[in-house]
Design an enzyme around this catalytic site. Structure first.
Site, short mmCIF file in Angstrom:
data_model
loop_
_atom_site.label_atom_id
_atom_site.label_comp_id
_atom_site.label_asym_id
_atom_site.label_seq_id
_atom_site.Cartn_x
_atom_site.Cartn_y
_atom_site.Cartn_z
N SER A 157 -4.73 2.91 -2.02
CA SER A 157 -4.40 1.50 -1.70
C SER A 157 -5.42 0.58 -2.38
O SER A 157 -5.31 -0.75 -1.96
CB SER A 157 -4.45 1.35 -0.16
OG SER A 157 -3.16 1.61 0.50
N LYS B 246 -3.93 -2.19 -4.43
CA LYS B 246 -3.31 -3.12 -3.90
C LYS B 246 -4.14 -4.53 -4.04
O LYS B 246 -3.45 -5.65 -4.21
CB LYS B 246 -3.11 -3.11 -2.24
CG LYS B 246 -2.14 -1.87 -2.08
CD LYS B 246 -2.00 -1.40 -0.56
CE LYS B 246 -0.97 -0.40 -0.14
NZ LYS B 246 -1.21 0.01 0.99
N TYR C 179 4.94 1.19 -7.96
CA TYR C 179 4.00 1.45 -6.75
C TYR C 179 3.36 2.99 -6.66
O TYR C 179 2.20 2.98 -6.56
CB TYR C 179 4.87 0.96 -5.55
CG TYR C 179 3.74 1.17 -4.07
CD1 TYR C 179 2.67 0.29 -3.80
CD2 TYR C 179 3.96 2.33 -3.13
CE1 TYR C 179 2.22 0.50 -2.74
CE2 TYR C 179 3.44 2.48 -2.15
CZ TYR C 179 2.10 1.46 -1.95
OH TYR C 179 1.32 1.80 -0.88
N TYR D 48 -7.49 -1.49 6.56
CA TYR D 48 -6.42 -1.38 7.49
C TYR D 48 -6.54 -1.81 8.93
O TYR D 48 -7.26 -2.95 8.78
CB TYR D 48 -6.41 0.50 7.84
CG TYR D 48 -6.14 1.13 6.54
CD1 TYR D 48 -5.27 0.98 5.69
CD2 TYR D 48 -7.22 2.25 6.13
CE1 TYR D 48 -4.94 1.58 4.32
CE2 TYR D 48 -7.11 2.60 4.79
CZ TYR D 48 -6.00 2.41 4.09
OH TYR D 48 -5.85 2.97 2.77
N VAL E 34 -6.51 5.97 1.04
CA VAL E 34 -6.39 7.31 1.59
C VAL E 34 -6.83 8.37 0.74
O VAL E 34 -6.89 9.63 1.04
CB VAL E 34 -4.87 7.60 2.26
CG1 VAL E 34 -4.83 6.63 3.22
CG2 VAL E 34 -3.64 7.68 1.23
#
Ligand code: GLU
Length: 328
Positions: A71, A74, A196, A248, A266
């Protein structure tokens, strides 16, 4: 060109060693296992790296062990989308509001029907759609090149993790099709999901994360190579969203305790950006219930205290302190 460790045992190295030693004993937490390949990684490596805007690198532990960016990608793809499409267009399709829910929640803002923000999967998959539309079939190569410029070395795809996620990513596929149904993605969805899955499977090290962080901290310019990697306006917007949504559903606590724009993944990595001062990368694969690296969160907390990195710390000593350590 790589940033090199300074070779001198300065006070900053002592602080890093102390933080590492005090947090190394944490063996709680679990490996992410919803991507089968991630459940197989060695659980014990632990590294912390700090890169300064002067291009100096301070490291402790396993800073050269590769892991997948997950992530953390992102934040970088959001930055690229802002550059390519402009903030209005991006904002029309993805919000900037913390969701308070898990990263893979299947939900949208009930009023705007947009994903809450680009740091949750729904938002990041929408951003992948924007990049795919803007860049076409070479989107992944272009993205990989940009990530590599930020890290200062040629990064690579972890094929096994990519395949593992592509084979098992049914929840993300569901999110992709839901995004199609609300008009946030266009047909075909599969190449967007593929982009992705690939962006998440790029291999980095804690050292890379520190350099990428320092590039962002340095208004988008890699402090070692001097390459302007990201546009400064896009960096501003990216940092704001990292600060509010990067950790998160622990983001509020993180802003309160650590006070540094950050993003975790993660795979066990956390990137932190002390604006105009430092980039920090940590890696330790065991995750807490929110999906953040257990040792990474502890290590960042201590570093923020020791080095005065919190954005609202009245002194925010940050790099000035690191520089003064270097001089000794
Ligand atoms: N590839 C992972 C997913 O989409 C990234 C999750 C994460 O690091 O938060 O589920």
């Amino acid at each position: 060109m790589h940033a090199q460790p300074t070779g001198q045992t300065s006070a900053i190295e002592q602080i890093l060693a102390d933080v590492h030693r005090r947090t190394l004993g944490r063996r709680d937490g679990e490996l992410a296992d919803y991507i089968p390949e991630l459940g197989k990684v060695a659980p014990d490596p632990y590294g912390i790296a700090i890169a300064t805007l002067g291009g100096k690198l301070h490291c402790i532990g396993d800073v050269d062990v590769p892991f997948t960016i997950q992530s953390i990608s992102k934040a970088l793809t959001f930055c690229m989308a802002l550059e390519l499409l402009g903030r209005e267009d991006v904002f029309a399709r993805v919000g900037v509001e913390p969701s308070g829910d898990a990263f893979n929640a299947i939900e949208f803002d009930p009023v705007s029907r947009r994903p809450y923000n680009p740091m949750v999967n729904a938002g990041a998959i929408t951003v992948a759609g924007m990049l795919r539309d803007a860049l076409g079939g070479n989107a992944f190569e272009i993205l990989l090149e940009r990530f590599s410029l930020a890290a200062g070395r040629a990064l690579e795809l972890d094929e096994a993790v990519y395949r593992s996620e592509a084979a098992s990513g049914h929840r993300n596929r569901a999110i992709g099709h839901l995004l199609l149904s609300v008009g946030a993605l266009r047909e075909p969805v599969d190449p967007v999901l593929d982009l992705y899955f690939r962006q998440c499977a790029i291999q980095v090290t804690a050292r890379d994360l520190a350099l990428i962080g320092a590039t962002i901290a340095n208004m988008g310019e890699n402090p070692v190579s001097g390459t302007q990697v990201f546009d400064v306006d896009a960096v501003r917007d990216t940092l704001a969203v990292m600060f509010t949504c990067g950790m998160y559903d622990y983001s509020g606590n993180w802003a309160y305790d650590v006070g540094v724009p950050a993003k975790s993944g993660v795979g066990g990595g956390i990137i932190g950006v002390v604006n105009r001062q430092l980039g920090i990368g940590t890696f330790s694969p065991r995750l807490d219930a929110k999906g953040n690296s257990v040792r990474g969160v502890c290590g960042f907390r201590m570093l923020s205290d020791e080095l005065g990195l919190h954005a609202f710390d009245p002194t925010n000593r940050g790099s000035a302190l690191v520089d003064s350590f270097l001089a000794r």
